[in-house]
Design a protein around this motif. Structure first.
Motif, short mmCIF file in Angstrom:
data_model
loop_
_atom_site.label_atom_id
_atom_site.label_comp_id
_atom_site.label_asym_id
_atom_site.label_seq_id
_atom_site.Cartn_x
_atom_site.Cartn_y
_atom_site.Cartn_z
N LYS A 1 5.12 -6.96 -5.02
CA LYS A 1 6.32 -6.96 -5.93
C LYS A 1 6.42 -8.41 -6.24
N LYS B 1 7.14 -4.77 -10.30
CA LYS B 1 6.73 -3.82 -9.26
C LYS B 1 5.29 -3.27 -9.83
N THR B 2 3.68 -3.66 -8.50
CA THR B 2 2.58 -2.85 -8.79
C THR B 2 2.95 -1.52 -8.63
N THR C 1 2.73 -1.71 -1.44
CA THR C 1 3.41 -1.90 -2.69
C THR C 1 3.69 -3.42 -2.49
#
Length: 103
Positions: A58, A63-64, A56
């Motif tokens: 940020k 957040k993607t 993940t």
């Protein structure tokens, strides 16, 4: 799979931003390049990630979608998002003058 064999599902926005991420339940800081709705290119320390691992990211508090590493070459890696980054969010990240970008 070679990074040159992967079809592009959306246009890339050339960036160079230092972002926070999480790989294998540990925090990492990576340089982010070529962000698109469906993925990105990142650079970290050599060996920081392996193909098929999830991560993940940020970006400036955003957040993607969860991503899967599809290729690794030295300290660079290609990430395919498991979902899509909303086009408005991509435009915001790409055009925000307050977001610290590197040459």
């Amino acid at each position: 799979m070679s990074k040159f064999e992967i079809p592009r599902a959306s246009d890339r926005h050339k960036l160079h931003i230092l972002v926070d991420g999480r790989v294998r339940s540990r925090e990492v800081r990576v340089d982010l390049f070529d962000l698109s709705e469906t993925g990105c290119k990142i650079r970290g320390r050599y060996g920081f990630v392996n193909e098929r691992e999830t991560l993940t990211l940020k970006i400036d508090g955003i957040k993607t979608p969860l991503g899967t590493v599809v290729w690794v070459e030295d300290e660079f890696a290609g990430v395919s998002f498991n979902g899509r980054l909303h086009p408005a969010v991509l435009d915001h990240i790409s055009n925000d003058p307050n977001l610290k970008k590197f040459p």
